[in-house]
Design an enzyme around this catalytic site. Structure first.
Site, PDB file in Angstrom:
ATOM      1  N   SER A  59       0.803  -1.232   0.000  1.00 41.55           N
ATOM      2  CA  SER A  59       0.000   0.000   0.000  1.00 41.55           C
ATOM      3  C   SER A  59       0.828   1.271   0.000  1.00 41.55           C
ATOM      4  O   SER A  59       0.303   2.341  -0.314  1.00 41.55           O
ATOM      5  CB  SER A  59      -0.874   0.025   1.250  1.00 41.55           C
ATOM      6  OG  SER A  59      -2.212   0.058   0.906  1.00 41.55           O
ATOM      7  N   LYS A  62       0.785   3.353  -2.975  1.00 40.83           N
ATOM      8  CA  LYS A  62      -0.345   4.250  -3.265  1.00 40.83           C
ATOM      9  C   LYS A  62       0.097   5.720  -3.186  1.00 40.83           C
ATOM     10  O   LYS A  62      -0.491   6.581  -3.822  1.00 40.83           O
ATOM     11  CB  LYS A  62      -1.506   3.971  -2.303  1.00 40.83           C
ATOM     12  CG  LYS A  62      -2.156   2.599  -2.573  1.00 40.83           C
ATOM     13  CD  LYS A  62      -3.152   2.181  -1.505  1.00 40.83           C
ATOM     14  CE  LYS A  62      -3.733   0.803  -1.855  1.00 40.83           C
ATOM     15  NZ  LYS A  62      -4.322   0.092  -0.735  1.00 40.83           N
ATOM     16  N   TYR A 187      -1.334  -1.894 -10.849  1.00 39.05           N
ATOM     17  CA  TYR A 187      -1.473  -1.768  -9.392  1.00 39.05           C
ATOM     18  C   TYR A 187      -0.704  -2.901  -8.675  1.00 39.05           C
ATOM     19  O   TYR A 187       0.073  -2.645  -7.747  1.00 39.05           O
ATOM     20  CB  TYR A 187      -2.974  -1.782  -9.049  1.00 39.05           C
ATOM     21  CG  TYR A 187      -3.263  -1.885  -7.585  1.00 39.05           C
ATOM     22  CD1 TYR A 187      -3.148  -0.775  -6.751  1.00 39.05           C
ATOM     23  CD2 TYR A 187      -3.651  -3.096  -7.015  1.00 39.05           C
ATOM     24  CE1 TYR A 187      -3.406  -0.878  -5.385  1.00 39.05           C
ATOM     25  CE2 TYR A 187      -3.904  -3.211  -5.658  1.00 39.05           C
ATOM     26  CZ  TYR A 187      -3.778  -2.092  -4.851  1.00 39.05           C
ATOM     27  OH  TYR A 187      -4.024  -2.203  -3.502  1.00 39.05           O
ATOM     28  N   TYR A 233      -5.011   2.822   7.649  1.00 37.40           N
ATOM     29  CA  TYR A 233      -6.237   1.998   7.602  1.00 37.40           C
ATOM     30  C   TYR A 233      -7.303   2.578   8.528  1.00 37.40           C
ATOM     31  O   TYR A 233      -7.338   3.794   8.730  1.00 37.40           O
ATOM     32  CB  TYR A 233      -5.908   0.538   7.956  1.00 37.40           C
ATOM     33  CG  TYR A 233      -4.852  -0.059   7.041  1.00 37.40           C
ATOM     34  CD1 TYR A 233      -5.018  -0.060   5.663  1.00 37.40           C
ATOM     35  CD2 TYR A 233      -3.687  -0.607   7.549  1.00 37.40           C
ATOM     36  CE1 TYR A 233      -4.056  -0.606   4.819  1.00 37.40           C
ATOM     37  CE2 TYR A 233      -2.724  -1.163   6.714  1.00 37.40           C
ATOM     38  CZ  TYR A 233      -2.910  -1.141   5.344  1.00 37.40           C
ATOM     39  OH  TYR A 233      -1.971  -1.679   4.511  1.00 37.40           O
ATOM     40  N   VAL A 251       0.494  -3.737   4.011  1.00 41.30           N
ATOM     41  CA  VAL A 251       0.260  -5.060   4.606  1.00 41.30           C
ATOM     42  C   VAL A 251       1.506  -5.945   4.686  1.00 41.30           C
ATOM     43  O   VAL A 251       1.480  -6.979   5.344  1.00 41.30           O
ATOM     44  CB  VAL A 251      -0.849  -5.868   3.890  1.00 41.30           C
ATOM     45  CG1 VAL A 251      -2.217  -5.304   4.173  1.00 41.30           C
ATOM     46  CG2 VAL A 251      -0.584  -5.992   2.414  1.00 41.30           C
TER      47      VAL A 251
HETATM   48  N1  GLU Z   1      -1.444  -5.359  -2.572  1.00 42.67           N
HETATM   49  C1  GLU Z   1      -2.284  -5.177  -1.423  1.00 42.67           C
HETATM   50  C2  GLU Z   1      -3.735  -5.274  -1.795  1.00 42.67           C
HETATM   51  O1  GLU Z   1      -4.131  -4.721  -2.744  1.00 42.67           O
HETATM   52  C3  GLU Z   1      -1.978  -3.875  -0.777  1.00 42.67           C
HETATM   53  C4  GLU Z   1      -2.800  -3.638   0.457  1.00 42.67           C
HETATM   54  C5  GLU Z   1      -2.116  -2.882   1.528  1.00 42.67           C
HETATM   55  O2  GLU Z   1      -0.896  -2.925   1.683  1.00 42.67           O
HETATM   56  O3  GLU Z   1      -2.867  -2.229   2.260  1.00 42.67           O
HETATM   57  O4  GLU Z   1      -4.534  -5.892  -1.171  1.00 42.67           O
END
Ligand code: GLU
Length: 298
Positions: A59, A62, A187, A233, A251
């Site tokens: 994440s 992002k 992604y 989160y 994550v």
């Molecule tokens: N690749 C993970 C997903 O899309 C990233 C989620 C994360 O790190 O919050 O579920």
């Protein structure tokens, strides 16, 4: 500073087996227990623990996706497609996205929002878009050997039922334009970029100072505001109240924290709490925060 970083590492290193690793991406469950902490300020980088171990960006990518998309489009265009509010739900929740009054994902840091943001990156093909993301990573991490973890990339791609559901729902609602599988692939690929704690400290430092002015200041302000409100989160509100620092969690167990005009912090430990944040990552940032009075609201 180095003595403090060493102390924080020693305070927490014996707890590396507390909590659980993410396993919904099967290969993430195999990451070895580990703890690394890196802090970068004006004068130096201070590290303790295994700060060379490479883990996947997840994440945290992002942030990069949003920076590239902001540079490619007007701010209004971006936020016509994705909101600025925390969802109050888990990062991969699908429930509210299907409400009839929902016309865009809540924010760029939940999965639906990040997938949409990936679709707004401009380029004549997939390779060109990925290249833009890698070039920005190279500048921020100050190295030109950006690589991917193919095992984790494939593991995610082959098990991404929920992310596919989110993306196809966005497509069905006419919110997402373009080839859904290609957007998802971009992604997943970005989530599989390999980084270490020093890269995260460099990212936090970059967000704090906009080194070399490679991103518009306003775009960095947007990213930091969203990190503060949506970066941790559905613990983001509590984290903002208790720690008060723009941060983003992933994550795989990485957390990047930005202390505006002061420093960048990168921490990695793969075992997570019930909200999906690295348990030791949060403890290390808490300890640094208390020791150095970092909270931006102080
Ligand atoms: N690749 C993970 C997903 O899309 C990233 C989620 C994360 O790190 O919050 O579920």
């Amino acid at each position: 500073m180095q003595a403090l970083v060493n102390k924080i590492y020693l305070d927490h290193k014996d707890s590396i087996s507390e909590g659980d690793k993410a396993s919904y991406i099967p290969a993430l469950a195999n990451i070895p227990d580990n703890l690394g902490l890196a802090v970068r300020d004006h004068s130096s980088i201070y590290t303790a623990g295994d700060t060379t171990f490479r883990f996947t960006f997840q994440s945290l990518s992002k942030i990069i996706l949003l920076l590239v998309a902001l540079e490619d489009n007007s701010t209004d265009y971006i936020f016509n497609h994705v909101g600025m509010e925390s969802s109050g739900d888990s990062f991969n929740s699908i429930s509210k996205l299907d409400f009839t009054n929902i016309i865009k994902p809540y924010n760029p840091f939940i999965n639906a929002g990040a997938i949409l943001i990936a679709s707004l990156i401009k380029g004549s093909n997939y390779t060109e878009k990925l290249k833009k993301i890698m070039v920005l990573c190279e500048k921020i991490f100050e190295r030109n050997d950006i690589g991917f973890n193919d095992e984790i990339y494939l593991s995610e791609r082959n098990s991404a039922y929920r992310n596919r559901a989110l993306a196809y729902l966005l497509k069905e609602k006419d919110i997402l334009e373009g080839d859904v599988e290609e957007i998802l692939d971009l992604y997943f690929k970005c989530c599989s970029i390999e980084v270490n704690c020093v890269d995260l400290a460099n990212l936090g430092y970059f967000l704090s100072f906009n080194k070399n002015s490679i991103i518009k200041d306003n775009h960095l302000r947007i990213v930091k505001a969203l990190m503060l409100t949506c970066g941790m989160y559905d613990y983001s509100g509590e984290f903002a109240v208790k720690i008060g620092l723009p941060s983003k969690s992933g994550v795989s167990g990485g957390i990047v924290t930005c202390v505006p005009q002061r420093m960048g912090i990168g921490v990695f430990s793969p075992r997570l709490d019930s909200k999906g944040n690295s348990i030791l990552g949060i403890r290390c940032i808490e300890e640094l925060n208390v020791a150095l009075d970092l909270n931006i609201f102080r």
